[in-house]
Scaffold this motif. Structure first.
Motif, PDB file in Angstrom:
ATOM      1  N   TRP A  43       0.563   3.731  -3.098  1.00 15.95           N
ATOM      2  CA  TRP A  43       0.824   5.304  -1.905  1.00 15.95           C
ATOM      3  C   TRP A  43       1.710   6.244  -3.000  1.00 15.95           C
ATOM      4  O   TRP A  43       1.192   7.692  -3.075  1.00 15.95           O
ATOM      5  CB  TRP A  43       0.543   5.266  -0.403  1.00 15.95           C
ATOM      6  CG  TRP A  43       0.219   6.860  -0.143  1.00 15.95           C
ATOM      7  CD1 TRP A  43      -1.647   6.957  -0.756  1.00 15.95           C
ATOM      8  CD2 TRP A  43       0.664   7.791   0.760  1.00 15.95           C
ATOM      9  NE1 TRP A  43      -1.616   8.480   0.542  1.00 15.95           N
ATOM     10  CE2 TRP A  43      -0.420   8.636   1.053  1.00 15.95           C
ATOM     11  CE3 TRP A  43       1.811   7.181   1.213  1.00 15.95           C
ATOM     12  CZ2 TRP A  43      -0.125   9.769   2.086  1.00 15.95           C
ATOM     13  CZ3 TRP A  43       2.131   7.872   2.875  1.00 15.95           C
ATOM     14  CH2 TRP A  43       1.563   9.345   2.633  1.00 15.95           C
ATOM     15  N   THR A  88      -4.360   3.606  -7.093  1.00 18.88           N
ATOM     16  CA  THR A  88      -5.233   2.345  -5.629  1.00 18.88           C
ATOM     17  C   THR A  88      -5.502   1.430  -5.860  1.00 18.88           C
ATOM     18  O   THR A  88      -4.679   0.846  -7.277  1.00 18.88           O
ATOM     19  CB  THR A  88      -6.086   2.912  -5.853  1.00 18.88           C
ATOM     20  OG1 THR A  88      -7.691   2.670  -7.173  1.00 18.88           O
ATOM     21  CG2 THR A  88      -7.096   4.182  -5.563  1.00 18.88           C
ATOM     22  N   ALA A 142      -5.614   5.357   2.221  1.00 17.83           N
ATOM     23  CA  ALA A 142      -5.978   6.260   1.237  1.00 17.83           C
ATOM     24  C   ALA A 142      -5.644   4.943  -0.445  1.00 17.83           C
ATOM     25  O   ALA A 142      -6.855   5.862  -1.178  1.00 17.83           O
ATOM     26  CB  ALA A 142      -4.980   7.207   0.968  1.00 17.83           C
ATOM     27  N   VAL A 143      -5.198   4.196  -0.413  1.00 25.23           N
ATOM     28  CA  VAL A 143      -4.905   3.050  -1.440  1.00 25.23           C
ATOM     29  C   VAL A 143      -6.175   2.669  -1.424  1.00 25.23           C
ATOM     30  O   VAL A 143      -6.388   1.907  -2.519  1.00 25.23           O
ATOM     31  CB  VAL A 143      -3.745   3.096  -2.175  1.00 25.23           C
ATOM     32  CG1 VAL A 143      -2.232   3.496  -1.832  1.00 25.23           C
ATOM     33  CG2 VAL A 143      -3.239   1.474  -0.963  1.00 25.23           C
ATOM     34  N   ARG A 144      -6.948   1.899  -0.597  1.00 23.06           N
ATOM     35  CA  ARG A 144      -7.788   0.505  -0.109  1.00 23.06           C
ATOM     36  C   ARG A 144      -9.513   1.463  -0.086  1.00 23.06           C
ATOM     37  O   ARG A 144      -9.688   1.102   0.560  1.00 23.06           O
ATOM     38  CB  ARG A 144      -7.303  -0.240   0.590  1.00 23.06           C
ATOM     39  CG  ARG A 144      -5.985  -0.757  -0.304  1.00 23.06           C
ATOM     40  CD  ARG A 144      -5.778  -1.750   1.084  1.00 23.06           C
ATOM     41  NE  ARG A 144      -4.161  -2.488   1.000  1.00 23.06           N
ATOM     42  CZ  ARG A 144      -4.378  -3.836  -0.030  1.00 23.06           C
ATOM     43  NH1 ARG A 144      -5.290  -3.848  -0.237  1.00 23.06           N
ATOM     44  NH2 ARG A 144      -3.476  -4.606  -0.401  1.00 23.06           N
ATOM     45  N   ARG A 204       0.965   6.966  -6.644  1.00 20.04           N
ATOM     46  CA  ARG A 204      -0.544   7.499  -6.249  1.00 20.04           C
ATOM     47  C   ARG A 204      -1.434   6.595  -7.332  1.00 20.04           C
ATOM     48  O   ARG A 204      -2.239   6.698  -8.282  1.00 20.04           O
ATOM     49  CB  ARG A 204      -0.547   8.911  -7.522  1.00 20.04           C
ATOM     50  CG  ARG A 204       0.667   9.883  -7.003  1.00 20.04           C
ATOM     51  CD  ARG A 204       0.305  11.147  -7.651  1.00 20.04           C
ATOM     52  NE  ARG A 204       1.112  12.039  -6.455  1.00 20.04           N
ATOM     53  CZ  ARG A 204       0.526  13.077  -5.522  1.00 20.04           C
ATOM     54  NH1 ARG A 204      -0.207  12.695  -5.366  1.00 20.04           N
ATOM     55  NH2 ARG A 204       1.142  14.099  -5.036  1.00 20.04           N
ATOM     56  N   SER A 228       0.742  -1.154  -0.241  1.00 17.63           N
ATOM     57  CA  SER A 228       0.158   0.075   0.465  1.00 17.63           C
ATOM     58  C   SER A 228       0.990   1.080  -0.099  1.00 17.63           C
ATOM     59  O   SER A 228       0.764   2.542  -0.844  1.00 17.63           O
ATOM     60  CB  SER A 228      -0.579   0.169   1.330  1.00 17.63           C
ATOM     61  OG  SER A 228      -1.216  -1.246   0.983  1.00 17.63           O
ATOM     62  N   LEU A 229       1.838   1.442   0.573  1.00 20.91           N
ATOM     63  CA  LEU A 229       3.007   2.264   1.083  1.00 20.91           C
ATOM     64  C   LEU A 229       3.414   2.684  -0.821  1.00 20.91           C
ATOM     65  O   LEU A 229       3.852   3.468  -1.069  1.00 20.91           O
ATOM     66  CB  LEU A 229       3.710   2.213   1.973  1.00 20.91           C
ATOM     67  CG  LEU A 229       4.626   3.122   1.986  1.00 20.91           C
ATOM     68  CD1 LEU A 229       4.306   4.182   2.508  1.00 20.91           C
ATOM     69  CD2 LEU A 229       6.014   2.888   3.129  1.00 20.91           C
ATOM     70  N   HIS A 264      -1.276   4.343   7.445  1.00 21.52           N
ATOM     71  CA  HIS A 264      -2.133   5.934   6.507  1.00 21.52           C
ATOM     72  C   HIS A 264      -2.203   5.915   4.804  1.00 21.52           C
ATOM     73  O   HIS A 264      -4.060   5.546   4.272  1.00 21.52           O
ATOM     74  CB  HIS A 264      -1.859   6.960   6.948  1.00 21.52           C
ATOM     75  CG  HIS A 264      -2.527   8.201   6.589  1.00 21.52           C
ATOM     76  ND1 HIS A 264      -3.833   8.218   6.286  1.00 21.52           N
ATOM     77  CD2 HIS A 264      -2.304   8.858   5.309  1.00 21.52           C
ATOM     78  CE1 HIS A 264      -4.150   9.278   5.104  1.00 21.52           C
ATOM     79  NE2 HIS A 264      -3.192   9.895   5.007  1.00 21.52           N
ATOM     80  N   ALA A 265      -1.250   5.473   4.542  1.00 18.64           N
ATOM     81  CA  ALA A 265      -1.230   4.589   3.172  1.00 18.64           C
ATOM     82  C   ALA A 265      -2.631   3.861   2.345  1.00 18.64           C
ATOM     83  O   ALA A 265      -3.081   4.184   1.864  1.00 18.64           O
ATOM     84  CB  ALA A 265      -0.011   4.457   2.510  1.00 18.64           C
TER      85      ALA A 265
END
Length: 193
Positions: free
Chosen positions: A21, A26, A92-94, A24, A17-18, A88-89
């Motif tokens: 992120w 998803t 944001a991406v999931r 940019r 996920s990092l 956090h990433a």
């Protein structure tokens, strides 16, 4: 061993996920409409990461005369900062994803639950800031709040991070655009209206 395997798999998802992120991108949103939920926790996550960095610097000063211990603590502290940012990433991406036949409800890399649209009996905008554990309910709070409540006609099976299975009939989640999610769900469930 299965617990260790589940935790390693979770950390790998966080690290992926990092990377997503940073690029940019998803995860798992192809063909559906994404509804984010990470906005409400960004400041808190930044605060925790900042405190971890300060702790890393303080430990470096305190352990400067013990190089072996200093190295071990430094590696652990840096990894902690990476994991905090990766959490956090992952949020944001999931995002939650509304597809033509299901709603994919997610919470970072920890929860990924598909709810078939035909099982949703009702959906409503409901802001809640307190959540008590109850049998048959799943609360996916972000920043200690949920904003959408789904009541299911038939339960769905939620598998926890460590593999425990739970039947869920009421699902509470947070979405940055809760009103938009409720409207989109209503349209998908009743396309004629």
């Amino acid at each position: 061993m299965s617990v260790a395997r589940a935790l390693v798999r979770h950390e790998l998802r966080l690290l992926v996920s990092l990377a997503l992120w940073a690029a940019r991108r998803t995860h798992g949103t192809g063909g559906g409409r994404a509804f984010g939920y990470a906005r409400g926790q960004g400041a808190m996550t930044a605060g925790i990461a900042f405190v971890c960095v300060i702790e890393t610097l303080a430990m470096s000063v305190l352990l400067r005369d013990r190089p072996a211990v200093h190295t071990v603590v430094l590696v652990l502290d840096v990894y902690t900062v990476v994991l905090v940012v990766a959490l956090h990433a992952a949020s944001a991406v999931r995002p939650h994803v509304l597809g033509p036949d299901s709603l994919r409800v997610r919470l970072a890399a920890r929860v990924d639950l598909r709810v078939p649209l035909e099982r949703i009996a009702s959906v409503r905008r409901e802001l809640r800031t307190t959540h008590e554990r109850a049998e048959g309910e799943l609360d996916l709070a972000v920043g200690s709040q949920t904003s959408v409540t789904l009541t299911l006609a038939e339960p769905v099976t939620h598998v926890t991070l460590l593999g425990r299975r739970r039947e869920v009939r009421v699902l509470r989640l947070h979405a940055d655009d809760a009103d938009g999610l409720v409207r989109a769900l209503a349209r998908e469930r009743n396309p004629a209206s």
